[in-house]
Design an enzyme around this catalytic site. Structure first.
Site, short mmCIF file in Angstrom:
data_model
loop_
_atom_site.label_atom_id
_atom_site.label_comp_id
_atom_site.label_asym_id
_atom_site.label_seq_id
_atom_site.Cartn_x
_atom_site.Cartn_y
_atom_site.Cartn_z
N LYS A 187 0.84 -1.13 0.02
CA LYS A 187 0.01 0.09 0.02
C LYS A 187 0.84 1.25 0.00
CE LYS A 187 -4.04 -1.91 2.48
NZ LYS A 187 -4.94 -1.55 1.25
N HIS A 211 -0.77 -9.24 8.73
CA HIS A 211 -0.86 -7.61 8.78
C HIS A 211 -0.55 -6.79 9.62
CE1 HIS A 211 -2.55 -9.28 4.82
NE2 HIS A 211 -3.70 -9.40 5.37
#
Ligand code: NAP
Length: 485
Positions: free
Chosen positions: A181, A239
């Site tokens: 990201k 994550h």
């Protein structure tokens, strides 16, 4: 300036080429990189699945799927992309099925070969060994492994051993799409390209850190997998811990090679074992509720079976080293929460003395809020004087950097960036074997310790169980209200 330097012509071989991940993420990412000229026109995409499709049938399937996942794509762009697609029908478990794949790849080979394993991890070892047996693995080949990489330390090791018998570590790309990201990479830039933050990035100035990954969706069609995993394995082990590593790591010598991964590993190794599980870990499971004004079923209704699987976890972690001694890291993630929102909040300590009269309670400590989704942004919360006469009144204000507004273009999807890094052979944003195993080493005792617990119910469309608020309020803090606003 050329921001998308062309890469070598590549054969992408996608195992699971008819699956959700391929259609929703991988093929759209490849289409966009081809459209922008970053991938040469000789690029091929060979999809592998058991579906009895020929090339034309597969192209039709993809043509039908892409408009939903690539907003604004034209039919010409789709046709151009579809011309590069091929399909090989193959059951991974059937040795005799493999030869046509070998023939296809050898008849017209590009310099780089990427095997993307978008199938369940139980197939990873078999696929790698069969590729080796039919002579398709070359020094320039790479293999991409999707999560989940096992369900505990032993199974992760087993997968790593099996894949490692065929591919060198430098050829293995364990993907965590959060690391691709734009905002996560911007976290590195914010920390290490601005001299104002690093001297403050320390227990002397930072009070605590919060990392929230909230999803508004439920388990949907992934119930079968999710019920055997839960939030701890599906989100926290990978994550959230990766984000924690990027916040907490020491400055790497360079953002290339092994430096970043070396520093992340040290953070994982410094995580304090979570002993006070009752006080420091809250599990939840959603019941029926309202999400965005629409009725949402309970988790148990979605998986159609009684279940003790957690769909929410909040915990308080600590990194036992010089920089972070005494600074709690509050982590939480859940499904069917009020809204989809992922943020990292670095909360600074309050000023030592409230010198402006009447400012008690209004003088919020500074916070740096890095929003990962839905809108990628960085916001620094400061305190300013309220304009006007009549003495000094202070008020919280924020300095906002919204990336798509600031740079005039929406951020590319994480898969676009990561797939190009695979072609380049750049492993920096991928998880190394020792990182995965260190993360399991920390998480596994927590999973075992809370194993017999019944998760606390929370209504779909809320911020999780009330006990998660207590977890942080007990320390005299609260979850950042921006997170779920
Ligand atoms: P999916 O929709 O069920 O697709 C699975 C794919 O694998 C299909 O193309 C299937 O095709 C193929 N396949 C299964 N068994 C096979 C076999 N024996 N031989 C050849 N092909 C076989 O799953 P998915 O959602 O795309 O996910 C794939 C993997 O990525 C899973 O491990 C998942 O946990 C992981 N993942 C998915 C996402 C996501 O957003 N979907 C995100 C992160 C990770 P046939 O049945 O036609 O053979």
């Amino acid at each position: 300036m050329n921001v998308t330097a062309p890469l070598e012509a590549t054969d992408f071989v996608i195992f699971g080429g008819t699956g959700d991940l391929a259609l929703r993420k991988l093929l759209p990412a490849l289409l966009l990189r081809l459209r922008d000229g970053q991938l040469p026109t000789r690029t091929r995409v060979v999809a592998v699945s058991r579906a009895g499709l020929d090339d034309a049938g597969y192209r039709d399937k993809v043509r039908g799927a892409l408009p939903e996942f690539v907003p604004g794509v034209t039919s010409g762009e789709i046709d151009d992309f579809a011309a590069r697609l091929e399909h090989v029908c193959l059951d991974v478990d059937e040795p005799d099925d493999w030869h046509p794949l070998g023939d296809r790849l050898r008849e017209r080979a590009n310099p780089v070969r990427v095997f993307y394993l978008a199938v369940g991890p139980a197939l990873f070892g078999t696929i790698c060994h069969r590729l080796d047996e039919i002579g398709l693995v070359q020094p320039s080949s790479r293999v991409v492994l999707e999560k989940p990489l096992g369900h505990d330390l032993a199974s992760a090791r087993e997968i790593n051993d099996s894949v490692g018998e065929v591919f060198a570590e430098s050829q293995i790309f364990r993907i965590d799409h959060y690391l691709g990201k734009e905002s996560v990479q911007n976290l590195l830039v914010t920390r290490f390209a601005n001299s104002v933050f690093e001297p403050l990035w320390h227990a002397t100035a930072i009070d605590h850190v919060q990392i929230t990954v909230a999803e508004s969706v439920g388990v949907g069609s992934r119930g079968g997998y999710y019920d055997s995993a839960g939030a701890m394995r599906d989100m926290l082990q990978n994550h959230l811990l990766q984000l924690l590593c990027l916040v907490a790591m020491e400055p790497p010598t360079q953002v290339a090679g092994e430096s970043v991964r070396d520093e992340k590993l040290k953070v994982l190794q410094a995580l304090t074992p979570l002993e006070d599980l009752d006080g420091a870990c809250v599990l939840g499971q959603y019941t029926a509720g309202l999400v965005d004004g629409a009725a949402a079923p309970s988790y148990v209704e979605e998986v159609e079976a009684p279940s003790r699987t957690e769909t929410f976890v909040a915990l308080r972690a600590e990194v036992r080293n010089w920089r972070w001694a005494g600074v709690p890291f509050y982590l939480r993630t859940g499904k069917r929460m009020r809204e989809r929102c992922s943020e990292i909040v670095v909360a600074f300590k309050p000023t030592p003395h409230p010198m402006f009269p009447g400012s008690e309670g209004t003088q919020e400590p500074n916070r740096l809020v890095m929003r990962l989704q839905p809108d990628e942004s960085v916001r620094l919360h400061l305190v300013a004087k309220e304009p006007g006469p009549g003495g000094i009144r202070v008020r919280p204000v924020s300095l906002d950097l919204n990336f798509s507004q600031a740079f005039g273009a929406p951020s590319p999807d994480a898969y676009e960036r990561l797939l190009m890094d695979v072609v380049r052979g750049n492993t920096t944003l991928f998880m190394r074997r020792d990182e995965i195993e260190a993360a399991w080493r920390w998480v596994e005792p927590i999973i075992r310790g809370v194993g017999a617990r019944r998760p606390r119910p929370y209504a779909a469309g809320t911020d999780g169980p009330a006990a998660a608020d207590l977890l942080i309020e007990r320390d005299g803090r609260s979850w950042n209200e921006d997170v779920t606003r």
